[in-house]
Design an enzyme around this catalytic site. Structure first.
Site, mmCIF file in Angstrom:
data_model
loop_
_atom_site.group_PDB
_atom_site.id
_atom_site.type_symbol
_atom_site.label_atom_id
_atom_site.label_comp_id
_atom_site.label_asym_id
_atom_site.label_seq_id
_atom_site.Cartn_x
_atom_site.Cartn_y
_atom_site.Cartn_z
ATOM 1 C CD GLU A 1 1.307 2.958 -1.055
ATOM 2 O OE1 GLU A 1 1.605 2.317 -0.028
ATOM 3 O OE2 GLU A 1 1.164 4.194 -1.060
ATOM 4 C CD GLU B 1 -2.476 6.263 -0.438
ATOM 5 O OE1 GLU B 1 -2.929 5.222 -0.957
ATOM 6 O OE2 GLU B 1 -1.738 6.263 0.568
#
Length: 795
Positions: free
Chosen positions: A422, A525
């Site tokens: 991220e 994820e």
């Protein structure tokens, strides 16, 4: 079309320790240290008296030894960081032609190491392993003092719990002047019909004019039979490569993770200079943009979870025995993959994954050159801070990545390297003009922020990091977990990767598969919901998902007194939660059924978090749910069938009935082709009467091993008293220590630092570490309940 075909043979275990297989000669753990919390002026000097400091065993995480406080940061679970010093004394009789090293598995963080008052170096990253040579600083006739400063004063430098201190193993290494280089041996394989060609590359440390140095490799199967061997002259100045041919090898698989043993011996003439024993797993990887992922030629789905490195009350100093139990629990619910979130973890965990057949996504960084927001007052509230690993990424990032790959590249469980998690989260910190697009901005409240670093840097950095991985290991793909795919698609970031992970953006799978037909995509994820799984199950080109998370974990906590994040399928005490059983109904191959209940909701919604209790007020309308992988299920209350037998519902994954509560026995039965194949019974719990241990049969321990005692309160019928919150006390007599009591509560204000703790839902887990050989007794008591007494032989 992108098509990546990869084959690997890997190793890194030893009969003594996982470190031994990395070269270095012989290793000895350094466990006994003195510890001082707080800074000490000139704390690394040789003659400092540390005799009054606290004696501790390393691995050691000081953060969990303190009570939590609302004055600390929520991001790391309201537990303190700070600065600490460790010191120990080593008796080393130095010998000619020997080299000595200190090896640290991990120190969180900003460590500085001294030997006899001499500064050896620093390592800011708290997750990487590192070593220093100490030969030239040792005394020949006396004690040698090792001092380590740990500076975790920036204690909200992470979004989750990190721990503080020397929280992984430390070794003293003794090696000959010429020895196998640390992290210098690497293995790959290539299919050759039904055979495997095992390529071995080794480097040697040291210098010599001798021309009689050679390496012998012996590959031994599980029965002890030598199945392949070779011996060849060794070069001290470059790589030493050879090849073994193995006929009809036993492959390393998820179901049967077969491990060979490789005996590597370094000779000078007939004299042995170094010797290692390494576990070897042979498996073949293939990633395809349309077909997904194949292991050993078999296309499959990765049913994965994300996993942080703490274990509740133990903090980040987690024994291998605990990791083994955790991995086995994950396998119990059908998990076959683990994403190391978001950093390299202890070697013990990789070893367990090798042994148990887990597929691993190994991850290096959570942030690059700029820091992310760290929530200090509570998760997603208040004013964030910006401490973090970005402070040293520019100076240390590439070296850290090298260390990660070199240390871990020989684990068969690892199937891909991730260079970031991220780092492309929109506006935290990078931004891009695409965020101003009207169709896009609805997903990002703040739109494009021109004063933020530009997202084009993502591609620049990725193109610097990927070649580092490739130069050290070209046998696995390089990936990253993208949180802002819409933004990153406007940069060179995804194109720099071999395969691309999507975080929580299943909506883009089809769109991007069509737009980028060569891109290999998976869910790096995801949420727990059924639709997220269907996006994997129903699309060949999506090879798997990693759910957030496998276990509950410390940190990313809400407002005080929240302890951490509770989206795990398994709680901090290693108990499978209802959502874990829901996942088992989707992933397990064995027939199963789980029975859960809750008050009938006004909105009529179904839940994957239904607890397995049958204790309500008489007549209350209760929603009874079954999580099952059977074709149909029926419900019985006190022997009488309730309603109709119902078929499995693929729309929700849940079968349910609404039932007025009546005390007694509630039973769900699952059927395939009309025959009962699974059942689950709930009994109304009564008052607790006695303490008991669940599934306990261990009678002996080795020194240093950790026993895991699952304590339960049982009622007069021998059933778990699920409403029990009795306080238990633990006394350890003899050769062992209490490492902690974990009840999986999310209330950080409870005291986790002493030998008393309350049960939660009638359960708690007790950790006991054996010390030296001899008798060990553990006594667990609770007022008004029959207690437990367990005896061990430590030998």
């Amino acid at each position: 079309m992108k098509h990546i075909s990869l084959v690997v043979i890997v190793s890194l275990l030893s009969t003594n320790s996982s470190l031994k297989a990395q070269g270095f000669g012989t290793s000895e753990k350094i466990e006994k240290w003195y510890f001082n919390y707080g800074d000490i002026e000139l704390g690394g000097r040789e003659n400092l008296d540390h005799s009054q400091w606290t004696g501790v065993d390393v691995p050691h995480d000081w953060s969990v030894t303190f009570p939590a406080s609302p004055d600390n940061a929520s991001c790391t679970g309201y537990l303190p960081g700070g600065t600490g010093w460790y010191r120990t004394e080593l008796q080393i009789e130095t010998r000619k032609n020997k080299r000595y090293y200190l090896y640290f598995g991990g120190v969180y963080n900003n460590s500085e190491v001294y030997i006899n008052g001499k500064w050896l170096g620093k390592r800011p990253n708290g997750y990487v392993s590192f070593y220093y040579e100490i030969t030239d600083y040792l005394k020949n006739d006396g004690k040698n003092v090792v001092a380590v400063k740990v500076d975790h004063s920036e204690d909200f430098d992470s979004r989750w719990y990190t721990g503080s201190g020397i929280y992984r193993d430390v070794f003293l290494i003794t090696a000959n002047t010429i020895h196998l280089a640390p992290w210098g041996t690497f293995y790959t394989t290539k299919e050759s019909g039904n055979d495997a060609l095992v390529n071995i590359m080794s480097e040697i440390s040291g210098s010599s004019t001798s021309k009689s140095i050679k390496i012998k490799q012996e590959l031994v199967d599980a029965s002890g039979k030598v199945v392949a061997s070779t011996s060849y002259p060794a070069s001290l100045t470059g790589e030493n490569s050879t090849q073994l041919k193995l006929k009809n090898p036993n492959l390393w698989t998820v179901e049967s993770p077969y491990l060979y043993r490789l005996n590597t011996t370094l000779f000078e003439g007939k004299t042995i200079l170094d010797k290692t024993t390494t576990n070897v797993g042979i498996r073949y990887l293939k990633f395809d943009a349309n077909k997904g992922f194949a292991l050993n030629g078999q296309w499959m789905k990765i049913k994965g979870v994300c996993l942080h490195h703490d274990a509740g009350v133990l903090g980040s100093a987690v024994p291998k025995e605990v990791w083994r139990e955790r991995v086995l629990r994950l396998k119990e619910i059908g998990v076959n993959g683990i994403r190391m979130s978001h950093n390299p973890q202890a070697t013990d965990l990789y070893d367990v994954c090798d042994e148990q057949g887990m597929l691993v996504m190994d991850e290096a960084f959570d942030e690059w050159e700029y820091p992310k927001k760290k929530w200090i007052e509570g998760w997603n509230v208040g004013t964030p801070g910006f401490q973090g690993a970005a402070n040293y990424f520019r100076e240390w990032g590439k070296k850290d990545l090298e260390s990660i790959v070199l240390r871990n590249r020989n684990h068969p469980s690892i199937i891909m390297w991730s260079i970031g998690n991220e780092v492309d989260y929109p506006n935290d910190p990078y931004s891009h003009e695409i965020l101003s697009n009207a169709e896009i901005s609805q997903y990002f409240v703040r739109g494009y922020l021109k004063d933020q670093p530009h997202a084009n840097r993502l591609g620049d950095i990725a193109k610097e990091l990927v070649p580092i991985v490739k130069s050290l290991d070209n046998s696995r793909p390089v990936t990253a977990a993208l949180a802002g795919v819409i933004m990153s698609n406007e940069t060179e970031y995804p194109a720099a990767l071999d395969i691309t992970g999507y975080n929580y953006t299943e909506i883009m799978y089809d769109m991007d598969h069509k737009k980028y037909p060569d891109r290999v995509i998976y869910g790096s994820e995801t949420r727990h919901d059924l639709d997220s799984w269907k996006a994997v199950r129903d699309n060949d080109f999506i090879f798997g998902q990693f759910i957030w998370t496998g276990f509950d974990y410390l940190g990313e906590a809400g407002i005080w007194p929240s302890r951490g994040f509770t989206t795990g399928m398994i709680d901090l005490a290693n108990n499978i939660k209802p959502r874990g059983y829901f996942r088992k109904s989707l992933w397990s191959k064995e027939p199963m059924i789980y029975l859960g209940t809750y008050l009938k909701p006004e909105d009529n919604k179904l839940s994957i978090d239904a607890p397995d209790i049958w204790n309500y007020k008489e007549g209350e309308m209760i929603r009874v749910v079954a999580y099952t992988n059977t074709e149909e299920a029926a419900l019985f209350l006190n022997g009488e069938k309730v309603g109709k037998t119902k078929e499995y519902d693929d729309h929700t994954g849940i079968i349910y009935w609404d039932v007025p509560f009546t005390a007694g026995e509630l039973k769900a039965v699952g059927y395939n082709k009309g025959s009962e194949v699974a059942n689950h019974i709930l009994d109304t719990s009564l008052q607790p009467k006695t303490l008991s241990l669940k599934d306990w049969n261990t009678k002996s321990l080795k020194p240093g091993e950790t026993a895991i005692l699952q304590v339960q309160a049982l009622d007069e019928n021998g059933n778990l008293a699920k409403l029990s919150s009795n306080e238990i006390s633990v006394a350890v007599i003899g050769n062992g220590t209490l490492k902690g009591i974990e009840n999986a509560s999310n209330n950080v204000a409870e005291n986790y630092t002493d030998n008393h703790h309350r049960l939660l839902n009638g359960k708690a887990t007790v950790y006991i570490k054996a010390s030296k050989s001899g008798p060990l007794e553990v006594e667990i008591t609770s007022p008004y309940l029959n207690g437990i007494r367990v005896e061990f032989a430590v030998k």
